[in-house]
Design a protein around this motif. Sequence first.
Motif, PDB file in Angstrom:
ATOM      1  N   TYR A 234      -8.765   1.736  -9.000  1.00 12.24           N
ATOM      2  CA  TYR A 234      -8.519   2.472  -7.671  1.00 12.24           C
ATOM      3  C   TYR A 234      -7.300   3.003  -8.160  1.00 12.24           C
ATOM      4  CZ  TYR A 234     -12.731  -0.240  -6.329  1.00 12.24           C
ATOM      5  OH  TYR A 234     -14.027  -0.513  -6.211  1.00 12.24           O
ATOM      6  N   ARG A 235      -6.964   4.201  -7.349  1.00 16.65           N
ATOM      7  CA  ARG A 235      -5.658   5.091  -7.297  1.00 16.65           C
ATOM      8  C   ARG A 235      -5.463   5.739  -6.009  1.00 16.65           C
ATOM      9  NH1 ARG A 235      -3.163   5.379 -12.523  1.00 16.65           N
ATOM     10  NH2 ARG A 235      -3.718   3.469 -13.690  1.00 16.65           N
ATOM     11  N   VAL A 236      -4.434   5.989  -5.635  1.00 15.90           N
ATOM     12  CA  VAL A 236      -4.086   6.986  -4.555  1.00 15.90           C
ATOM     13  C   VAL A 236      -3.208   7.899  -5.583  1.00 15.90           C
ATOM     14  CG1 VAL A 236      -3.089   7.792  -2.418  1.00 15.90           C
ATOM     15  CG2 VAL A 236      -4.067   5.379  -2.798  1.00 15.90           C
ATOM     16  N   GLU A 237      -3.639   9.261  -5.239  1.00 17.14           N
ATOM     17  CA  GLU A 237      -3.061  10.202  -5.982  1.00 17.14           C
ATOM     18  C   GLU A 237      -2.383  11.295  -5.124  1.00 17.14           C
ATOM     19  OE1 GLU A 237      -5.954  10.445 -10.008  1.00 17.14           O
ATOM     20  OE2 GLU A 237      -6.321  11.716  -8.145  1.00 17.14           O
ATOM     21  N   LEU A 238      -1.083  11.854  -5.755  1.00 19.48           N
ATOM     22  CA  LEU A 238      -0.265  12.799  -4.750  1.00 19.48           C
ATOM     23  C   LEU A 238      -0.213  13.993  -5.811  1.00 19.48           C
ATOM     24  CD1 LEU A 238       0.926  13.616  -2.285  1.00 19.48           C
ATOM     25  CD2 LEU A 238       3.067  12.471  -3.163  1.00 19.48           C
TER      26      LEU A 238
ATOM     27  N   LYS B 241      -0.192   1.037  12.956  1.00 25.82           N
ATOM     28  CA  LYS B 241       1.230   1.368  12.815  1.00 25.82           C
ATOM     29  C   LYS B 241       1.615   0.568  11.524  1.00 25.82           C
ATOM     30  CE  LYS B 241       1.723   3.758  16.627  1.00 25.82           C
ATOM     31  NZ  LYS B 241       1.248   5.026  16.819  1.00 25.82           N
ATOM     32  N   SER B 242       0.776  -0.202  11.105  1.00 29.13           N
ATOM     33  CA  SER B 242       1.036  -0.991   9.751  1.00 29.13           C
ATOM     34  C   SER B 242       1.229   0.226   8.728  1.00 29.13           C
ATOM     35  CB  SER B 242       0.102  -1.963   9.360  1.00 29.13           C
ATOM     36  OG  SER B 242      -1.090  -1.387   9.004  1.00 29.13           O
ATOM     37  N   ILE B 243       2.032  -0.137   7.464  1.00 28.40           N
ATOM     38  CA  ILE B 243       2.086   0.722   6.567  1.00 28.40           C
ATOM     39  C   ILE B 243       1.685   0.243   5.086  1.00 28.40           C
ATOM     40  CG2 ILE B 243       4.019   1.912   5.128  1.00 28.40           C
ATOM     41  CD1 ILE B 243       5.557   2.003   7.582  1.00 28.40           C
ATOM     42  N   LEU B 244       0.988   0.866   4.323  1.00 26.97           N
ATOM     43  CA  LEU B 244       0.363   0.371   3.015  1.00 26.97           C
ATOM     44  C   LEU B 244       1.251   1.258   2.041  1.00 26.97           C
ATOM     45  CD1 LEU B 244      -3.477   0.790   3.316  1.00 26.97           C
ATOM     46  CD2 LEU B 244      -2.102  -1.194   3.464  1.00 26.97           C
ATOM     47  N   THR B 245       2.007   0.400   1.169  1.00 28.73           N
ATOM     48  CA  THR B 245       2.916   0.866   0.020  1.00 28.73           C
ATOM     49  C   THR B 245       1.990   1.163  -1.260  1.00 28.73           C
ATOM     50  OG1 THR B 245       4.536   0.234   1.194  1.00 28.73           O
ATOM     51  CG2 THR B 245       5.042   0.834  -0.935  1.00 28.73           C
ATOM     52  N   PHE B 246       2.024   2.050  -1.982  1.00 32.94           N
ATOM     53  CA  PHE B 246       1.751   2.287  -3.287  1.00 32.94           C
ATOM     54  C   PHE B 246       2.763   2.684  -4.207  1.00 32.94           C
ATOM     55  CE2 PHE B 246      -1.140   3.434   0.014  1.00 32.94           C
ATOM     56  CZ  PHE B 246      -2.296   2.553  -0.252  1.00 32.94           C
ATOM     57  N   LYS B 247       2.524   2.102  -5.471  1.00 32.56           N
ATOM     58  CA  LYS B 247       3.608   2.455  -6.380  1.00 32.56           C
ATOM     59  C   LYS B 247       3.138   3.029  -7.547  1.00 32.56           C
ATOM     60  CE  LYS B 247       6.618  -1.801  -5.330  1.00 32.56           C
ATOM     61  NZ  LYS B 247       7.796  -1.071  -5.188  1.00 32.56           N
TER      62      LYS B 247
ATOM     63  N   ALA C 204       2.190  15.625 -10.406  1.00 31.81           N
ATOM     64  CA  ALA C 204       0.758  14.939  -9.969  1.00 31.81           C
ATOM     65  C   ALA C 204       1.220  13.442 -10.236  1.00 31.81           C
ATOM     66  CB  ALA C 204      -0.329  15.426 -11.155  1.00 31.81           C
ATOM     67  N   ILE C 205       1.216  12.646  -9.340  1.00 29.99           N
ATOM     68  CA  ILE C 205       1.534  11.195  -9.245  1.00 29.99           C
ATOM     69  C   ILE C 205       0.500  10.528  -8.997  1.00 29.99           C
ATOM     70  CG2 ILE C 205       3.387   9.582  -8.373  1.00 29.99           C
ATOM     71  CD1 ILE C 205       4.853  12.163  -7.079  1.00 29.99           C
ATOM     72  N   SER C 206       0.156   9.310  -9.914  1.00 30.75           N
ATOM     73  CA  SER C 206      -0.963   8.417  -9.740  1.00 30.75           C
ATOM     74  C   SER C 206      -0.291   7.166  -9.397  1.00 30.75           C
ATOM     75  CB  SER C 206      -1.700   8.457 -10.828  1.00 30.75           C
ATOM     76  OG  SER C 206      -2.568   7.711 -10.848  1.00 30.75           O
ATOM     77  N   TYR C 207      -0.714   6.590  -8.072  1.00 29.60           N
ATOM     78  CA  TYR C 207      -0.249   5.351  -7.620  1.00 29.60           C
ATOM     79  C   TYR C 207      -1.410   4.518  -7.630  1.00 29.60           C
ATOM     80  CZ  TYR C 207       3.264   8.268  -5.499  1.00 29.60           C
ATOM     81  OH  TYR C 207       4.237   9.320  -5.213  1.00 29.60           O
ATOM     82  N   LEU C 208      -0.875   3.050  -7.959  1.00 30.75           N
ATOM     83  CA  LEU C 208      -1.752   1.914  -8.309  1.00 30.75           C
ATOM     84  C   LEU C 208      -2.277   1.579  -6.834  1.00 30.75           C
ATOM     85  CD1 LEU C 208       0.262  -0.245 -10.615  1.00 30.75           C
ATOM     86  CD2 LEU C 208      -1.558   1.071 -11.096  1.00 30.75           C
ATOM     87  N   CYS C 209      -3.666   1.290  -6.593  1.00 37.00           N
ATOM     88  CA  CYS C 209      -4.203   0.921  -5.358  1.00 37.00           C
ATOM     89  C   CYS C 209      -5.296  -0.242  -5.603  1.00 37.00           C
ATOM     90  CB  CYS C 209      -4.965   2.198  -4.965  1.00 37.00           C
ATOM     91  SG  CYS C 209      -5.799   1.971  -3.409  1.00 37.00           S
ATOM     92  N   THR C 210      -5.269  -1.229  -4.700  1.00 39.62           N
ATOM     93  CA  THR C 210      -6.170  -2.175  -4.663  1.00 39.62           C
ATOM     94  C   THR C 210      -7.491  -1.626  -3.979  1.00 39.62           C
ATOM     95  OG1 THR C 210      -5.513  -3.295  -2.899  1.00 39.62           O
ATOM     96  CG2 THR C 210      -4.534  -3.959  -5.100  1.00 39.62           C
ATOM     97  N   LYS C 211      -8.646  -2.437  -4.450  1.00 41.36           N
ATOM     98  CA  LYS C 211      -9.878  -2.426  -3.486  1.00 41.36           C
ATOM     99  C   LYS C 211      -9.678  -2.794  -2.025  1.00 41.36           C
ATOM    100  CE  LYS C 211     -14.663  -3.448  -3.701  1.00 41.36           C
ATOM    101  NZ  LYS C 211     -15.678  -4.317  -4.299  1.00 41.36           N
ATOM    102  N   GLU C 212      -8.732  -3.702  -1.931  1.00 43.28           N
ATOM    103  CA  GLU C 212      -8.556  -3.926  -0.414  1.00 43.28           C
ATOM    104  C   GLU C 212      -7.625  -3.040   0.272  1.00 43.28           C
ATOM    105  OE1 GLU C 212      -9.613  -7.287  -2.857  1.00 43.28           O
ATOM    106  OE2 GLU C 212      -7.874  -5.942  -3.210  1.00 43.28           O
TER     107      GLU C 212
END
Length: 136
Positions: free
Chosen positions: A28-32, A57-63, A84-92
């Motif tokens: 899984y990834r979040v991309e920007l 109001k909670s914040i999820l952080t992706f690296k 094009a930046i690809s961030y690690l993301c967990t299923k959760e």
Amino acid sequence: MTEEQVRRTQFKLKGFFIVSFYRKGDLYRVELNVRYIGERNFVVPEGAELNLKLPSKSILTFKAAQQATPVSYLNGSNVMTNYAISYLCTKEQLAELSKAGFTVAQAKIGDETLTYEVKSKDVEKTAQKAKCVLEG
């Protein structure tokens, strides 16, 4: 080539600031994707952060999974630069996003911190896009 299904959905916060959700198998990834007017020559380092603020109001952080280098090109008479930046993301994390979406996206790119709010009418769309990738 591997016939493994890939899913990607995108959400444009601005025409030059696009957040995507990506899945290939159990990855899984979040991309920007960010586009600048003018030539930029900095590299976004591995580990750079993307923050998505949830309606709670909670914040999820992706690296960032790896460094992102600039791609400059001519667009008419203007020089443009894309990242094009690809961030690690967990299923959760993707499951969290699929419940309510996100309201704000923030990323430090070069010497700028870019922060964009999602229009209130579009927050549910971000949740649906995450859900589509998660359930596929």
